[in-house]
Design a protein around this motif. Structure first.
Motif, PDB file in Angstrom:
ATOM      1  N   GLU A 145      50.683  72.883 142.005  1.00  0.00           N
ATOM      2  CA  GLU A 145      50.120  74.209 141.720  1.00  0.00           C
ATOM      3  C   GLU A 145      50.358  75.173 142.876  1.00  0.00           C
ATOM      4  O   GLU A 145      50.372  76.383 142.675  1.00  0.00           O
ATOM      5  N   ILE A 146      50.513  74.656 144.104  1.00  0.00           N
ATOM      6  CA  ILE A 146      50.758  75.563 145.233  1.00  0.00           C
ATOM      7  C   ILE A 146      52.234  75.523 145.665  1.00  0.00           C
ATOM      8  O   ILE A 146      52.572  75.867 146.789  1.00  0.00           O
ATOM      9  N   GLY A 147      53.089  75.104 144.728  1.00  0.00           N
ATOM     10  CA  GLY A 147      54.541  75.253 144.914  1.00  0.00           C
ATOM     11  C   GLY A 147      55.157  74.307 145.931  1.00  0.00           C
ATOM     12  O   GLY A 147      56.170  74.623 146.555  1.00  0.00           O
ATOM     13  N   MET A 148      54.576  73.086 146.081  1.00  0.00           N
ATOM     14  CA  MET A 148      55.121  72.157 147.068  1.00  0.00           C
ATOM     15  C   MET A 148      56.532  71.705 146.715  1.00  0.00           C
ATOM     16  O   MET A 148      57.334  71.386 147.595  1.00  0.00           O
ATOM     17  N   ASP A 149      56.845  71.699 145.384  1.00  0.00           N
ATOM     18  CA  ASP A 149      58.202  71.325 144.973  1.00  0.00           C
ATOM     19  C   ASP A 149      59.221  72.345 145.497  1.00  0.00           C
ATOM     20  O   ASP A 149      60.277  71.986 146.014  1.00  0.00           O
ATOM     21  N   VAL A 150      58.848  73.659 145.386  1.00  0.00           N
ATOM     22  CA  VAL A 150      59.747  74.722 145.874  1.00  0.00           C
ATOM     23  C   VAL A 150      59.903  74.608 147.391  1.00  0.00           C
ATOM     24  O   VAL A 150      61.024  74.690 147.919  1.00  0.00           O
ATOM     25  N   LEU A 151      58.774  74.378 148.094  1.00  0.00           N
ATOM     26  CA  LEU A 151      58.814  74.282 149.562  1.00  0.00           C
ATOM     27  C   LEU A 151      59.661  73.091 150.002  1.00  0.00           C
ATOM     28  O   LEU A 151      60.443  73.188 150.950  1.00  0.00           O
ATOM     29  N   GLU A 152      59.537  71.971 149.268  1.00  0.00           N
ATOM     30  CA  GLU A 152      60.299  70.763 149.618  1.00  0.00           C
ATOM     31  C   GLU A 152      61.803  71.039 149.505  1.00  0.00           C
ATOM     32  O   GLU A 152      62.576  70.634 150.375  1.00  0.00           O
ATOM     33  N   ARG A 153      62.206  71.761 148.462  1.00  0.00           N
ATOM     34  CA  ARG A 153      63.624  72.121 148.298  1.00  0.00           C
ATOM     35  C   ARG A 153      64.077  72.975 149.475  1.00  0.00           C
ATOM     36  O   ARG A 153      65.168  72.775 150.011  1.00  0.00           O
ATOM     37  N   THR A 154      63.226  73.945 149.875  1.00  0.00           N
ATOM     38  CA  THR A 154      63.589  74.824 150.995  1.00  0.00           C
ATOM     39  C   THR A 154      63.785  74.014 152.275  1.00  0.00           C
ATOM     40  O   THR A 154      64.749  74.216 153.009  1.00  0.00           O
ATOM     41  N   LEU A 155      62.849  73.061 152.530  1.00  0.00           N
ATOM     42  CA  LEU A 155      62.953  72.233 153.736  1.00  0.00           C
ATOM     43  C   LEU A 155      64.196  71.354 153.692  1.00  0.00           C
ATOM     44  O   LEU A 155      64.882  71.158 154.696  1.00  0.00           O
ATOM     45  N   ALA A 156      64.518  70.824 152.490  1.00  0.00           N
ATOM     46  CA  ALA A 156      65.666  69.928 152.333  1.00  0.00           C
ATOM     47  C   ALA A 156      66.984  70.654 152.602  1.00  0.00           C
ATOM     48  O   ALA A 156      67.970  70.045 153.018  1.00  0.00           O
TER      49      ALA A 156
ATOM     50  N   TYR B 145      58.711  83.855 154.870  1.00  0.00           N
ATOM     51  CA  TYR B 145      57.368  83.428 154.468  1.00  0.00           C
ATOM     52  C   TYR B 145      57.463  82.436 153.327  1.00  0.00           C
ATOM     53  O   TYR B 145      58.464  82.389 152.610  1.00  0.00           O
ATOM     54  N   PHE B 146      56.384  81.681 153.162  1.00  0.00           N
ATOM     55  CA  PHE B 146      56.199  80.942 151.925  1.00  0.00           C
ATOM     56  C   PHE B 146      54.742  81.128 151.504  1.00  0.00           C
ATOM     57  O   PHE B 146      53.825  80.840 152.273  1.00  0.00           O
ATOM     58  N   VAL B 147      54.549  81.654 150.293  1.00  0.00           N
ATOM     59  CA  VAL B 147      53.198  81.993 149.837  1.00  0.00           C
ATOM     60  C   VAL B 147      52.706  80.943 148.842  1.00  0.00           C
ATOM     61  O   VAL B 147      53.286  80.760 147.778  1.00  0.00           O
ATOM     62  N   LEU B 148      51.631  80.234 149.216  1.00  0.00           N
ATOM     63  CA  LEU B 148      51.116  79.142 148.390  1.00  0.00           C
ATOM     64  C   LEU B 148      50.436  79.643 147.117  1.00  0.00           C
ATOM     65  O   LEU B 148      50.365  78.941 146.133  1.00  0.00           O
ATOM     66  N   MET B 149      49.924  80.887 147.139  1.00  0.00           N
ATOM     67  CA  MET B 149      49.118  81.426 146.031  1.00  0.00           C
ATOM     68  C   MET B 149      47.888  80.560 145.801  1.00  0.00           C
ATOM     69  O   MET B 149      47.556  80.209 144.672  1.00  0.00           O
ATOM     70  N   GLY B 150      47.215  80.194 146.893  1.00  0.00           N
ATOM     71  CA  GLY B 150      46.008  79.377 146.798  1.00  0.00           C
ATOM     72  C   GLY B 150      46.037  78.317 147.890  1.00  0.00           C
ATOM     73  O   GLY B 150      46.755  78.448 148.871  1.00  0.00           O
ATOM     74  N   HIS B 151      45.212  77.284 147.734  1.00  0.00           N
ATOM     75  CA  HIS B 151      45.222  76.165 148.674  1.00  0.00           C
ATOM     76  C   HIS B 151      44.888  74.904 147.897  1.00  0.00           C
ATOM     77  O   HIS B 151      44.380  74.986 146.774  1.00  0.00           O
ATOM     78  N   LEU B 152      45.176  73.752 148.496  1.00  0.00           N
ATOM     79  CA  LEU B 152      44.860  72.485 147.839  1.00  0.00           C
ATOM     80  C   LEU B 152      43.364  72.433 147.558  1.00  0.00           C
ATOM     81  O   LEU B 152      42.563  72.760 148.435  1.00  0.00           O
ATOM     82  N   SER B 153      42.986  72.095 146.349  1.00  0.00           N
ATOM     83  CA  SER B 153      41.571  72.011 145.998  1.00  0.00           C
ATOM     84  C   SER B 153      41.442  71.073 144.808  1.00  0.00           C
ATOM     85  O   SER B 153      41.345  71.526 143.667  1.00  0.00           O
TER      86      SER B 153
ATOM     87  N   LEU C 192      39.193  69.345 143.474  1.00  0.00           N
ATOM     88  CA  LEU C 192      38.058  69.500 142.550  1.00  0.00           C
ATOM     89  C   LEU C 192      38.302  70.596 141.525  1.00  0.00           C
ATOM     90  O   LEU C 192      37.789  70.549 140.409  1.00  0.00           O
ATOM     91  N   ASP C 193      39.088  71.613 141.901  1.00  0.00           N
ATOM     92  CA  ASP C 193      39.425  72.681 140.956  1.00  0.00           C
ATOM     93  C   ASP C 193      40.733  72.397 140.227  1.00  0.00           C
ATOM     94  O   ASP C 193      41.275  73.264 139.551  1.00  0.00           O
ATOM     95  N   GLY C 194      41.262  71.198 140.405  1.00  0.00           N
ATOM     96  CA  GLY C 194      42.508  70.835 139.732  1.00  0.00           C
ATOM     97  C   GLY C 194      43.733  71.484 140.350  1.00  0.00           C
ATOM     98  O   GLY C 194      44.753  71.639 139.687  1.00  0.00           O
ATOM     99  N   ILE C 195      43.636  71.890 141.626  1.00  0.00           N
ATOM    100  CA  ILE C 195      44.793  72.494 142.274  1.00  0.00           C
ATOM    101  C   ILE C 195      45.431  71.469 143.207  1.00  0.00           C
ATOM    102  O   ILE C 195      44.922  71.188 144.291  1.00  0.00           O
TER     103      ILE C 195
END
Lengths: 199, 199
Positions: free
Chosen positions: A122-133, A105-113, A115-118
């Motif tokens: 904030e949803i860990g795209m850097d961590v996910l990118e490393r996993t994909l790489a 799994y990969f848990v975003l802990m939220g979603h892109l938003s 307007l709320d500054g997310i």
């Protein structure tokens, strides 16, 4: 009548629970003091313990007491090459309860938003990118909620997968099992038609 | 998926709250971990502090952090010679909010209920008897709930007052203010008629 300091502190603190207003907080405080002091003490200790010990898994960002959670450190699951992206740890629980999915799994802990500054970080795209790489993932299953924000987030991650040459798929939208056609909203029905399968 | 030990301990402990089942407990635990860790820590500390520090007033048995509560140690209130008997600390709060009553309280912490093993000693009749024997109380106002158990308890305490030559009175039963005649139950209506006052 003024409540005593410890009691009013407790009533105030209970209001951090979702859906608990001042009246309910007072009722809960009296209930615990009158009928369940040991339960109250137990709850206090569990709260302090949980808030202190539970962090996030370094690899999938879900709640974990160890640096890497049980699912991520399971070699059988790593071998599937499947990664399911969800919005919250309770989604992981819901999927695990079906007993059908055996991947990671990969848990975003939220979603892109925006307007709320997310944003992506904030949803860990850097961590996910490393996993994909790393190249250990063959397919990413996007299981974000079928809301506007969830769809946007899924689209964003889909693009990222393409850049890393990883297959991305979106969970199916359609009629819920046991649902009735006349009670389902138009968007769902539209998805059910466009996603029809030959039998 | 197994929840981690601290998390499952927290979910289990949350179930001591009134009206919280396993699903709600899980939702609350996730909410606190995701969105309000400082609130959770604060709540944990307040619970431990309250369960440890809050005892009962020696004189009226309500919740108190000091041996004798603020109301009981108030000389103005002692001078009224009035003692209002209620079932629980939240009843004291309700009466205090009217701002009309200036006397003392005695909190039973329950009502007589022989089937549940709650006899006179469990609701502090020994403490109340000592208070009546002191001779500082002129009138006891019985404000137990208008239920079968509450009435029985009021009757029992009324008898005790007679033995000590203290006037005992029962709060009036009748139509609630703002209520509608056709919506009120028969017993209440009967009480409203039998308790009628000349105008």
């Amino acid at each position: 009548m003024q409540l005593s300091p410890s009691l009013s502190a407790l009533v105030e603190a209970l209001r951090c629970l979702p859906g608990i207003g001042p009246k309910s907080a007072q009722r809960i405080a009296f209930h615990l003091l009158e009928r369940d002091r040991s339960g109250g003490t137990q709850l206090g200790q569990s709260l302090l313990n949980a808030m202190d010990k539970i962090g996030h898994c370094e690899s999938c960002r879900t709640f974990s007491e160890t640096p890497v959670c049980d699912i991520c450190s399971n070699i059988k699951r790593q071998d599937t090459g499947l990664l399911c992206v969800v919005e919250s740890p309770s989604d992981v629980l819901a999927i695990e309860q079906t007993g059908q999915y055996q991947g990671l799994y990969f848990v975003l802990m939220g979603h892109l938003s925006p307007l709320d500054g997310i944003g992506p970080n904030e949803i860990g795209m850097d961590v996910l990118e490393r996993t994909l790489a790393n190249g250990n993932i063959n397919e990413v299953i996007l299981a974000t909620n079928p809301t506007v924000e969830g769809e946007a987030t899924a689209h964003f991650i889909g693009e990222m997968c393409h850049q890393h040459n990883v297959t991305a798929s979106r969970i199916a939208h359609g009629m819920p099992v046991g649902g009735e056609l006349e009670l389902v909203d138009g968007m769902t029905l539209m998805h059910a038609f466009s996603g029809r399968k030959a039998i």
